[in-house]
Scaffold this motif. Structure first.
Motif, PDB file in Angstrom:
ATOM      1  N   THR A 131      58.444-115.162  -4.047  1.00 59.24           N
ATOM      2  CA  THR A 131      59.026-116.138  -4.967  1.00 59.24           C
ATOM      3  C   THR A 131      58.009-117.166  -5.484  1.00 59.24           C
ATOM      4  O   THR A 131      58.352-118.063  -6.231  1.00 59.24           O
ATOM      5  CB  THR A 131      60.179-116.919  -4.304  1.00 59.24           C
ATOM      6  N   SER A 132      56.754-117.043  -5.019  1.00 57.90           N
ATOM      7  CA  SER A 132      55.760-117.968  -5.571  1.00 57.90           C
ATOM      8  C   SER A 132      54.421-117.254  -5.760  1.00 57.90           C
ATOM      9  O   SER A 132      54.132-116.269  -5.079  1.00 57.90           O
ATOM     10  CB  SER A 132      55.595-119.188  -4.668  1.00 57.90           C
ATOM     11  N   VAL A 133      53.649-117.747  -6.709  1.00 60.53           N
ATOM     12  CA  VAL A 133      52.331-117.172  -6.993  1.00 60.53           C
ATOM     13  C   VAL A 133      51.323-118.322  -7.060  1.00 60.53           C
ATOM     14  O   VAL A 133      51.610-119.356  -7.654  1.00 60.53           O
ATOM     15  CB  VAL A 133      52.340-116.416  -8.346  1.00 60.53           C
ATOM     16  N   ASP A 134      50.181-118.140  -6.416  1.00 64.47           N
ATOM     17  CA  ASP A 134      49.147-119.178  -6.449  1.00 64.47           C
ATOM     18  C   ASP A 134      48.099-118.847  -7.495  1.00 64.47           C
ATOM     19  O   ASP A 134      47.661-117.707  -7.593  1.00 64.47           O
ATOM     20  CB  ASP A 134      48.444-119.287  -5.090  1.00 64.47           C
ATOM     21  N   ILE A 135      47.683-119.844  -8.252  1.00 70.62           N
ATOM     22  CA  ILE A 135      46.634-119.657  -9.261  1.00 70.62           C
ATOM     23  C   ILE A 135      45.545-120.696  -9.017  1.00 70.62           C
ATOM     24  O   ILE A 135      45.825-121.892  -8.961  1.00 70.62           O
ATOM     25  CB  ILE A 135      47.183-119.839 -10.689  1.00 70.62           C
ATOM     26  N   GLY A 190      59.755-120.869  -7.269  1.00 72.02           N
ATOM     27  CA  GLY A 190      61.131-120.591  -7.665  1.00 72.02           C
ATOM     28  C   GLY A 190      61.292-119.347  -8.508  1.00 72.02           C
ATOM     29  O   GLY A 190      62.157-119.276  -9.374  1.00 72.02           O
ATOM     30  N   LEU A 191      60.437-118.326  -8.274  1.00 71.73           N
ATOM     31  CA  LEU A 191      60.598-117.068  -9.011  1.00 71.73           C
ATOM     32  C   LEU A 191      61.801-116.324  -8.434  1.00 71.73           C
ATOM     33  O   LEU A 191      62.017-116.345  -7.224  1.00 71.73           O
ATOM     34  CB  LEU A 191      59.351-116.196  -8.859  1.00 71.73           C
ATOM     35  N   PRO A 192      62.596-115.650  -9.296  1.00 70.26           N
ATOM     36  CA  PRO A 192      63.717-114.870  -8.750  1.00 70.26           C
ATOM     37  C   PRO A 192      63.168-113.729  -7.896  1.00 70.26           C
ATOM     38  O   PRO A 192      62.215-113.062  -8.305  1.00 70.26           O
ATOM     39  CB  PRO A 192      64.417-114.345 -10.009  1.00 70.26           C
ATOM     40  N   PRO A 193      63.718-113.511  -6.692  1.00 71.44           N
ATOM     41  CA  PRO A 193      63.191-112.439  -5.829  1.00 71.44           C
ATOM     42  C   PRO A 193      63.396-111.075  -6.490  1.00 71.44           C
ATOM     43  O   PRO A 193      64.505-110.741  -6.882  1.00 71.44           O
ATOM     44  CB  PRO A 193      64.024-112.561  -4.546  1.00 71.44           C
ATOM     45  N   HIS A 243      56.459-119.277 -17.738  1.00 72.77           N
ATOM     46  CA  HIS A 243      57.835-118.797 -17.665  1.00 72.77           C
ATOM     47  C   HIS A 243      57.860-117.325 -17.270  1.00 72.77           C
ATOM     48  O   HIS A 243      56.919-116.585 -17.528  1.00 72.77           O
ATOM     49  CB  HIS A 243      58.612-119.067 -18.964  1.00 72.77           C
ATOM     50  N   GLU A 244      58.961-116.948 -16.591  1.00 69.79           N
ATOM     51  CA  GLU A 244      59.124-115.570 -16.159  1.00 69.79           C
ATOM     52  C   GLU A 244      59.740-114.828 -17.330  1.00 69.79           C
ATOM     53  O   GLU A 244      60.771-115.223 -17.852  1.00 69.79           O
ATOM     54  CB  GLU A 244      60.039-115.522 -14.927  1.00 69.79           C
ATOM     55  N   ALA A 263      59.130-121.380 -15.065  1.00 73.86           N
ATOM     56  CA  ALA A 263      58.730-121.462 -13.662  1.00 73.86           C
ATOM     57  C   ALA A 263      58.237-122.878 -13.399  1.00 73.86           C
ATOM     58  O   ALA A 263      57.565-123.473 -14.235  1.00 73.86           O
ATOM     59  CB  ALA A 263      57.627-120.456 -13.388  1.00 73.86           C
ATOM     60  N   SER A 264      58.589-123.404 -12.247  1.00 73.86           N
ATOM     61  CA  SER A 264      58.100-124.749 -11.954  1.00 73.86           C
ATOM     62  C   SER A 264      56.705-124.637 -11.346  1.00 73.86           C
ATOM     63  O   SER A 264      56.376-123.660 -10.685  1.00 73.86           O
ATOM     64  CB  SER A 264      59.042-125.490 -11.017  1.00 73.86           C
TER      65      SER A 264
END
Lengths: 607, 228
Positions: free
Chosen positions: A425-429, A452-455, A480-481, A488-489
Motif C-alpha cells: 500500500t505504499s511506495v518509497d521514492i 494509502g494505495l488500494p491493496p 495519483h493511482e 495518492a498522499s
C-alpha cells in the motif's frame, strides 16, 4: 498591492533595491551605508545586532557573532566541517539534517540567522517608504541546490516576508545590465562572490533573457582567499613567535578575527596597488608583513583556476565556443581582483564588462524582477534553468534522470511506479540532484512515500508521479493511482533542511520572542526613567525647601520613593510607570518651592 | 476536465482542445492530456520547423504562459500557467533537437525507442569488433604500464571516433531528409498511410543505427578521459 523589494542575500554583504521611475535603486541601510554586512551578533545587553553594528563585535565577542552563514544554508554538519575550522562560532553536536549554530544557551539554524539580516533590510526599506514591507524577491547562487533554495525561502518566511521568487544571482545581474544597455546577443555572467561561484550563459533577444546553461561551485569565493592569507600569517606567527593559533580558546579566536580583518584589508588594497602591508596588533607585539601583488597572485591562482573548469563546462553545455559570446559581465566583489579579470579575459577572449558596481548589480536586477512580478513591466522576461539534473534512485542504487540539468524552468516530468509485493500500500521514492551515475554520489534531496494505495496484486497499481521544478528551481511532487484515479498522499522527508512544521514552529516562537524582547525593552526604559526621578527626588529632599514641608507631605514623598523602589525590583513596566507618576505627583509641591527659589535667585543676579 | 464538449473552467464557454485561452473570457485553460508537442508549438503535424521560427514561437508562447505574468492572478490561473509553461519548455527542448524530435514522433506512432543498444548493424560488425579489441588491448597495455603501446592504441581509437562522428553527421543529414519528405508529403494534402509508415520505419532505422554509433563514440571518449 504593496512594494516588492529585491534582496541580494550575500555571503559577505546584503542589500535591498527597489524601482523608482523605472530605474532600480539601492535602499540605504539604517546607518546610511548601502551595503549591510551579512553579520549577526547577539549582545547580552543590546540584543540582536545586524550589519556594521555586528561587525564591530567580531573582535570583541567572536563566538556570539555570526558571519558567512550563507555557506551553511541547506547543508548538513558533514558538509561544513571545513568551514567550521575557520568560523569562530560553534555548531551543535546535535545537528543532523540541518546545522545548528550555538549562541550562549540558544541554538539558531541558518535560515533563522539569515532572517535577522532580511528583517534588517526590510526595516530599512520600511523606513524609506514609510510603509510595511511584506513581499520580496530574494537572490541565490544559480548553482544552489533544492535544499539551499528552500532554506533561503524559509529564511524569508521567518523574516515575515512573502518570497515571491527565488532568483538566480547571475541572471538577476543580466537583467540589470540588460536594462542599462538594451543590447542583444549572447552574454556570459561570471559571478565570484564571498562564498560562491556561478557562471551563466544567456541569450538575450527581444526582451527575453534565456539562460542556455549554468555551472558553478557553491563553496568557492572570497572567503577561501581570506583563509589562504590567514594561513600564511598563522604559519609565519608560528615560525617567528612560536605562537600556534587553533581557534580553540577565546583569545585565539579574537586573534584570528584580528588577522582576518587585516588580511581582508590587504586583499582589497592589492586590487589597486602593487603592495599592501598586513599589520596585526597583538597585546604584546605587532605582526607586520609586506605582501606584493605577485606573491598574492601565485597564492590565489589555484582558487581562480577552480572557477575556469565550470566556465568551460558551461560553454560546452550551451553549445558555444568563446567566439560565440558577445559580452562577458563580471559580478561579485572578488571580480575586482586583477588576476581574476585576467584569467576571465584569457578564457573568454574578450575584455569583461565592469560598468555596474559588482556589489550592487544583483540587488538591482532583483528589483527589476520584483517589478515584473508586480505586473508593472512586461517588456522583459527571464527564462532560467535548473542547474542540476533531477533523478530517482532505482534498483542497484543507480540514478534514473528525470529532468536534465539546464532544462528551462518550470520543468516537469511524469514517471510511473508500481508495487513489487501483493497488497503493497505504499511506495518509497528517493529523489536526488546531481550528474553522477550512482545515487550515493549525488545529493539526496528528499524521500517521498506514496501512501494509502488500494491493496492490489503486485505490479497492478499504476501510480503516476509528477515531478515539477517551479520557476524558483524548487521541486514539488504530486501523485495519483491511474486505475482508481485516486490522488495518492505523499509524505516528504527532506534530506537536508527544515520541515514545514519546524518553520511554522520557529515563526511562532520568533513572534513570542519578539513580544518578550519588546517587554524587556519597556522594563529597561521605565527603569531608566525611574533612575532619573529617584536621583532628582534624593537631591530635592536634601535641599533647604525640604525642611519647609509639612510632616505628612514629607512622609508621602518617602512612601512614594519606597514603593517605586519596590516596583523597580520587579519586571512589570506598567507598575514602574504608575509608581513614577505617583512620585511625580507627591513631589509636585516641593519641586515648585525649589523652582521659586531658583527663579528668585536668577532675578537677584539680574539686578 | 475531460468532459466533452470542453468548456472554460471560468465562464463555461466552449473551448477547443488546442485553445490556450478561452475565446470568450480570455482566461488561461488547463492542459489537455491529448495534445502533443508538435501541435502545442503550432507545428500541426510537421517535422521540419525553421529554427528561427521555432524559437520565435517558443518566445511568443513563453510570454503568454510564464508564471511571472500570473503572480497577481487567481490560484487556478497560476496553476494552469505553471502547467502550460512547463509543458512548453519540455516541448521546445524536445522539438528543437532533431534526434529527440524523431524519437518523440516514433513514440507518438507507438514505438518504444529507448537508449538501449540493439543488435549490431551488419555493416558495422567489422568495425565494432576492431574497436572492442582495441579497447581491450588498451586496458591490457595500461595494466602492463606499456605507455608506448597504450598511446598508439589511444591514437587509433581516437581516429575511429573521428570516423564514427563523421558517420553520425551523415545520419543526421539523412534524418533531415526524412523530415523534409514528411513535410513535402503533408504539403501535397493528406499523407498516404503507406508513405507515413515508410517514413516512420526509416526514422526508426536511422535512430537505432545512430544510437549504436553514439554509444561506441561514448565508449571511446570515456576510455580517453580515464586515460588522461
Amino acid at each position: 498591492m504593496g512594494i516588492i523589494i529585491g534582496i541580494d542575500l550575500g555571503t559577505t554583504n546584503s542589500l535591498a533595491a527597489y524601482i523608482r521611475e523605472g530605474k532600480p535603486q539601492i535602499v540605504p541601510g539604517r546607518d546610511g551605508n548601502l551595503l549591510v554586512p551579512s553579520v549577526v551578533s547577539f549582545d547580552e545587553k543590546q540584543g540582536v545586532l545586524v550589519g556594521n553594528a555586528a561587525v564591530n563585535r567580531l573582535l570583541i565577542e567572536p563566538e556570539r557573532t555570526i558571519y558567512s552563514v550563507k555557506r551553511l544554508m541547506g547543508r548538513g554538519p558533514e558538509d561544513v566541517k571545513e568551514d567550521m575550522k575557520w568560523l569562530p562560532y560553534a555548531i551543535s553536536p546535535e545537528s543532523s539534517q540541518v546545522v545548528r549554530v550555538v549562541v550562549g544557551d540558544r541554538q539558531y539554524t541558518p535560515p533563522e540567522l539569515s532572517a535577522f539580516i532580511l528583517k534588517e533590510l526590510a526595516r530599512s526599506a520600511e523606513k524609506l517608504f514609510n510603509q510595511k514591507i511584506t513581499q520580496a524577491v530574494i537572490t541565490v547562487p544559480a548553482y544552489f541546490n533544492d535544499a539551499q533554495r528552500q532554506a533561503t525561502k524559509d529564511a524569508g518566511k521567518l523574516a515575515g516576508l512573502d518570497v515571491l521568487r527565488i532568483l538566480n544571482e547571475p541572471t538577476a545581474a543580466s537583467l540589470a545590465y540588460g536594462l542599462d544597455r538594451k543590447k542583444e546577443g549572447n552574454i556570459a555572467v561570471y559571478d565570484l562572490g564571498g562564498g560562491t561561484f556561478d557562471i551563466s550563459i544567456l541569450k538575450v533577444r527581444g526582451g527575453i533573457f534565456e539562460v542556455l546553461a549554468t555551472n558553478g561551485d557553491t563553496h568557492l569565493g572570497g572567503d577561501d582567499i581570506d583563509h589562504l592569507l590567514m594561513n600564511l600569517v598563522r604559519d609565519e606567527l608560528k615560525i617567528s613567535h612560536g605562537i600556534e593559533l587553533t581557534g580553540r580558546t577565546r583569545t585565539e579566536r579574537e586573534f584570528l578575527q584580528k588577522i582576518r580583518k587585516a588580511v581582508i584589508s590587504a586583499k582589497h588594497r592589492l586590487s589597486s596597488h602593487e603592495t599592501a602591508r598586513i599589520t596585526v596588533d597583538f597585546s604584546d607585539f605587532t605582526y607586520q608583513r609586506e605582501l606584493r601583488r605577485d606573491e598574492f597572485e601565485s597564492l590565489i591562482e589555484p582558487i581562480v583556476q577552480r572557477t575556469l573548469d565550470p566556465c568551460r563546462r558551461c560553454l560546452r553545455d550551451a553549445g558555444f565556443s568563446p567566439g560565440d559570446l558577445d559580452e562577458v559581465v563580471l559580478v561579485g566583489g572578488a571580480t575586482r581582483i586583477p588576476l581574476v579579470r585576467r584569467r576571465v579575459e584569457e578564457l573568454f577572449r574578450r575584455k569583461p564588462h565592469t560598468e555596474l558596481n559588482p556589489d550592487e548589480v544583483v540587488a538591482l536586477g532583483a528589483a527589476v524582477q520584483a517589478d515584473i512580478l508586480g505586473g508593472l513591466r512586461q517588456d522583459m522576461l527571464l527564462l532560467d534553468v535548473t542547474p542540476l539534473s533531477l533523478g530517482i534512485e532505482t534498483i542497484g542504487g543507480v540514478v534514473s534522470k528525470l529532468i536534465l540539468r539546464n532544462s528551462t524552468i518550470p520543468a516537469s516530468a511524469v514517471e510511473e511506479f508500481t508495487t513489487f509485493v501483493d497488497g503493497q500500500t505504499s511506495v518509497d521514492i528517493h529523489v536526488l540532484q546531481g550528474e553522477r551515475e550512482l545515487a550515493k554520489d549525488n545529493r539526496s534531496l528528499a524521500r517521498f512515500q506514496l501512501k494509502g494505495l488500494p491493496p492490489m496484486p503486485a505490479g497492478v497499481p499504476r501510480i503516476s508521479v509528477r515531478f515539477l521544478i517551479d520557476a524558483n528551481g524548487i521541486l514539488s511532487v504530486s501523485a495519483h493511482e491511474k486505475r482508481t484515479g485516486k490522488e495518492a498522499s505523499i509524505e516528504v522527508k527532506p534530506s537536508y533542511g527544515l520541515t514545514d512544521e519546524e518553520v511554522e514552529k520557529m515563526l511562532f516562537e520568533s513572534i513570542e520572542f519578539a513580544e518578550e524582547d519588546f517587554r524587556m525593552r519597556q522594563v529597561i526604559e521605565s527603569r531608566n526613567d525611574a533612575d532619573t526621578i529617584l536621583s532628582a527626588t534624593q537631591q530635592a529632599l536634601e535641599s533647604p525647601e525640604a525642611a519647609m514641608l509639612e510632616e505628612a507631605e514629607g512622609q508621602r514623598i518617602r512612601g512614594a520613593v519606597a514603593s517605586l523602589q519596590k516596583a523597580y525590583q520587579g519586571e512589570d513596566p506598567k507598575l514602574i510607570r504608575d509608581r513614577i507618576d505617583e512620585l511625580n505627583e507627591a513631589t509636585l509641591h516641593l519641586a515648585e518651592l525649589i523652582m521659586n527659589r531658583a527663579v528668585q535667585s536668577a532675578l537677584k543676579q539680574n539686578d | 476536465m475531460f468532459s466533452n464538449p470542453m468548456v472554460c473552467w471560468s465562464c463555461r464557454h466552449t473551448v477547443a482542445p488546442q485553445d490556450h485561452f478561452c475565446p470568450s473570457c480570455h482566461r488561461i485553460q488547463p492542459l489537455e492530456e491529448e495534445i502533443n508537442y508538435f501541435q502545442f508549438l503550432s507545428l500541426g503535424d510537421r517535422m521540419n520547423p525553421v529554427p528561427g521560427d521555432l524559437e520565435r514561437e517558443f518566445h511568443r508562447l513563453s510570454r503568454l504562459f510564464h508564471p511571472d505574468y500570473y503572480n497577481l492572478r487567481s490560484p487556478e490561473e497560476r496553476k494552469f500557467s505553471l502547467e502550460r509553461s512547463s509543458f512548453l519548455n519540455g516541448a521546445y527542448r524536445t522539438v528543437r533537437d532533431p534526434v529527440m524530435r524523431a524519437r518523440y514522433r516514433l513514440k507518438l506512432e507507438g514505438f518504444n525507442v529507448d537508449e538501449e543498444r540493439g543488435k549490431t548493424p551488419p555493416d558495422l560488425l567489422m568495425e565494432v569488433f576492431e574497436i572492442n579489441e582495441q579497447l581491450e588491448e588498451l586496458s591490457q597495455a595500461e595494466n602492463r604500464r606499456d605507455l608506448t603501446q597504450a598511446s598508439q592504441l589511444r591514437d587509433k581509437l581516437l581516429g575511429q571516433a573521428v570516423r564514427m562522428k563523421e558517420r553520425l553527421r551523415v545520419l543526421d543529414s539523412e534524418l533531415a531528409e526524412v523530415f523534409k519528405s514528411w513535410d513535402a508529403s503533408l504539403d501535397d494534402g493528406v499523407m498516404p498511410e503507406l508513405q507515413r509508415q515508410q517514413l516512420v520505419a526509416r526514422m526508426h532505422e536511422l535512430l537505432s543505427y545512430r544510437s549504436y554509433i553514439r554509444n561506441l563514440v561514448e565508449d571511446i571518449e570515456e576510455k580517453d578521459r580515464e586515460w588522461e
